[in-house]
Design a protein around this motif. Structure first.
Motif, PDB file in Angstrom:
ATOM      1  N   LEU A 115      49.324 -62.873 -12.245  1.00  0.00           N
ATOM      2  CA  LEU A 115      48.864 -62.873 -13.635  1.00  0.00           C
ATOM      3  C   LEU A 115      47.537 -63.611 -13.778  1.00  0.00           C
ATOM      4  O   LEU A 115      46.657 -63.192 -14.525  1.00  0.00           O
ATOM      5  CB  LEU A 115      49.923 -63.505 -14.544  1.00  0.00           C
ATOM      6  CG  LEU A 115      51.191 -62.681 -14.729  1.00  0.00           C
ATOM      7  CD1 LEU A 115      52.236 -63.484 -15.491  1.00  0.00           C
ATOM      8  CD2 LEU A 115      50.881 -61.398 -15.466  1.00  0.00           C
ATOM      9  N   ARG A 116      47.375 -64.707 -13.029  1.00  0.00           N
ATOM     10  CA  ARG A 116      46.124 -65.472 -13.089  1.00  0.00           C
ATOM     11  C   ARG A 116      44.967 -64.602 -12.605  1.00  0.00           C
ATOM     12  O   ARG A 116      43.907 -64.547 -13.232  1.00  0.00           O
ATOM     13  CB  ARG A 116      46.237 -66.735 -12.231  1.00  0.00           C
ATOM     14  CG  ARG A 116      45.023 -67.654 -12.331  1.00  0.00           C
ATOM     15  CD  ARG A 116      45.130 -68.831 -11.376  1.00  0.00           C
ATOM     16  NE  ARG A 116      44.963 -68.417  -9.990  1.00  0.00           N
ATOM     17  CZ  ARG A 116      43.782 -68.130  -9.422  1.00  0.00           C
ATOM     18  NH1 ARG A 116      42.683 -68.196 -10.119  1.00  0.00           N
ATOM     19  NH2 ARG A 116      43.733 -67.782  -8.155  1.00  0.00           N
ATOM     20  N   ARG A 117      45.191 -63.885 -11.476  1.00  0.00           N
ATOM     21  CA  ARG A 117      44.147 -63.005 -10.962  1.00  0.00           C
ATOM     22  C   ARG A 117      43.805 -61.896 -11.953  1.00  0.00           C
ATOM     23  O   ARG A 117      42.635 -61.552 -12.126  1.00  0.00           O
ATOM     24  CB  ARG A 117      44.575 -62.400  -9.634  1.00  0.00           C
ATOM     25  CG  ARG A 117      44.370 -63.339  -8.482  1.00  0.00           C
ATOM     26  CD  ARG A 117      44.503 -62.604  -7.148  1.00  0.00           C
ATOM     27  NE  ARG A 117      45.419 -63.355  -6.314  1.00  0.00           N
ATOM     28  CZ  ARG A 117      46.506 -62.895  -5.752  1.00  0.00           C
ATOM     29  NH1 ARG A 117      46.851 -61.651  -5.895  1.00  0.00           N
ATOM     30  NH2 ARG A 117      47.272 -63.664  -5.028  1.00  0.00           N
ATOM     31  N   LEU A 118      44.838 -61.332 -12.594  1.00  0.00           N
ATOM     32  CA  LEU A 118      44.592 -60.279 -13.587  1.00  0.00           C
ATOM     33  C   LEU A 118      43.795 -60.806 -14.770  1.00  0.00           C
ATOM     34  O   LEU A 118      42.881 -60.143 -15.263  1.00  0.00           O
ATOM     35  CB  LEU A 118      45.923 -59.691 -14.069  1.00  0.00           C
ATOM     36  CG  LEU A 118      46.626 -58.746 -13.102  1.00  0.00           C
ATOM     37  CD1 LEU A 118      48.017 -58.404 -13.623  1.00  0.00           C
ATOM     38  CD2 LEU A 118      45.808 -57.479 -12.912  1.00  0.00           C
ATOM     39  N   ARG A 119      44.154 -62.019 -15.223  1.00  0.00           N
ATOM     40  CA  ARG A 119      43.400 -62.613 -16.348  1.00  0.00           C
ATOM     41  C   ARG A 119      41.953 -62.860 -15.954  1.00  0.00           C
ATOM     42  O   ARG A 119      41.036 -62.590 -16.738  1.00  0.00           O
ATOM     43  CB  ARG A 119      44.054 -63.915 -16.803  1.00  0.00           C
ATOM     44  CG  ARG A 119      45.276 -63.707 -17.676  1.00  0.00           C
ATOM     45  CD  ARG A 119      45.675 -64.957 -18.437  1.00  0.00           C
ATOM     46  NE  ARG A 119      46.134 -66.053 -17.606  1.00  0.00           N
ATOM     47  CZ  ARG A 119      47.332 -66.170 -17.052  1.00  0.00           C
ATOM     48  NH1 ARG A 119      48.226 -65.215 -17.243  1.00  0.00           N
ATOM     49  NH2 ARG A 119      47.664 -67.209 -16.338  1.00  0.00           N
ATOM     50  N   LEU A 120      41.728 -63.368 -14.746  1.00  0.00           N
ATOM     51  CA  LEU A 120      40.359 -63.607 -14.294  1.00  0.00           C
ATOM     52  C   LEU A 120      39.584 -62.298 -14.177  1.00  0.00           C
ATOM     53  O   LEU A 120      38.420 -62.224 -14.557  1.00  0.00           O
ATOM     54  CB  LEU A 120      40.364 -64.341 -12.951  1.00  0.00           C
ATOM     55  CG  LEU A 120      40.788 -65.798 -12.988  1.00  0.00           C
ATOM     56  CD1 LEU A 120      40.896 -66.358 -11.577  1.00  0.00           C
ATOM     57  CD2 LEU A 120      39.828 -66.622 -13.815  1.00  0.00           C
ATOM     58  N   ALA A 121      40.242 -61.275 -13.649  1.00  0.00           N
ATOM     59  CA  ALA A 121      39.587 -59.970 -13.524  1.00  0.00           C
ATOM     60  C   ALA A 121      39.260 -59.402 -14.904  1.00  0.00           C
ATOM     61  O   ALA A 121      38.179 -58.854 -15.119  1.00  0.00           O
ATOM     62  CB  ALA A 121      40.471 -59.010 -12.741  1.00  0.00           C
ATOM     63  N   ALA A 122      40.194 -59.544 -15.838  1.00  0.00           N
ATOM     64  CA  ALA A 122      39.968 -59.034 -17.187  1.00  0.00           C
ATOM     65  C   ALA A 122      38.837 -59.812 -17.861  1.00  0.00           C
ATOM     66  O   ALA A 122      37.987 -59.218 -18.537  1.00  0.00           O
ATOM     67  CB  ALA A 122      41.250 -59.142 -18.015  1.00  0.00           C
ATOM     68  N   ALA A 123      38.803 -61.114 -17.654  1.00  0.00           N
ATOM     69  CA  ALA A 123      37.737 -61.932 -18.238  1.00  0.00           C
ATOM     70  C   ALA A 123      36.394 -61.541 -17.631  1.00  0.00           C
ATOM     71  O   ALA A 123      35.379 -61.452 -18.329  1.00  0.00           O
ATOM     72  CB  ALA A 123      38.014 -63.411 -18.012  1.00  0.00           C
ATOM     73  N   GLY A 124      36.376 -61.284 -16.330  1.00  0.00           N
ATOM     74  CA  GLY A 124      35.147 -60.856 -15.669  1.00  0.00           C
ATOM     75  C   GLY A 124      34.688 -59.505 -16.171  1.00  0.00           C
ATOM     76  O   GLY A 124      33.501 -59.286 -16.409  1.00  0.00           O
TER      77      GLY A 124
END
Length: 81
Positions: A46-55
């Motif tokens: 989930l953290r990686r997905l949030r970072l990817a979405a933020a990027g």
């Protein structure tokens, strides 16, 4: 449930009961470790997905700002002619 406990007490020796409790505790600990590991993996995904979405959002905002700046520059240059 009490019938089962009393039957176990009658049929198992103290050492056997202790071994059964130890096995149960070991199984419970392994299950808790597995649950924790799964929870940590999920949190990391989930953290990686949030970072990817933020990027992705940042890139979209940057692209939109760049397009807006470009269209303003075009409008300014068109009015100057």
């Amino acid at each position: 449930m009490e019938i089962m406990v009393s039957r176990i007490k009658r049929t198992l020796t103290v050492g056997q009961r202790a071994a059964a409790v130890e096995r149960t505790n070991t199984i419970a600990q392994e299950a808790a470790d597995e649950e924790r590991r799964c929870r940590e993996e999920k949190t990391e995904r989930l953290r990686r997905l949030r970072l990817a979405a933020a990027g992705a959002t940042s890139r979209k905002e940057a692209a939109a700002a760049s397009m807006e700046k470009s269209s303003l520059n075009n409008a300014i240059s068109n009015t100057g002619e």
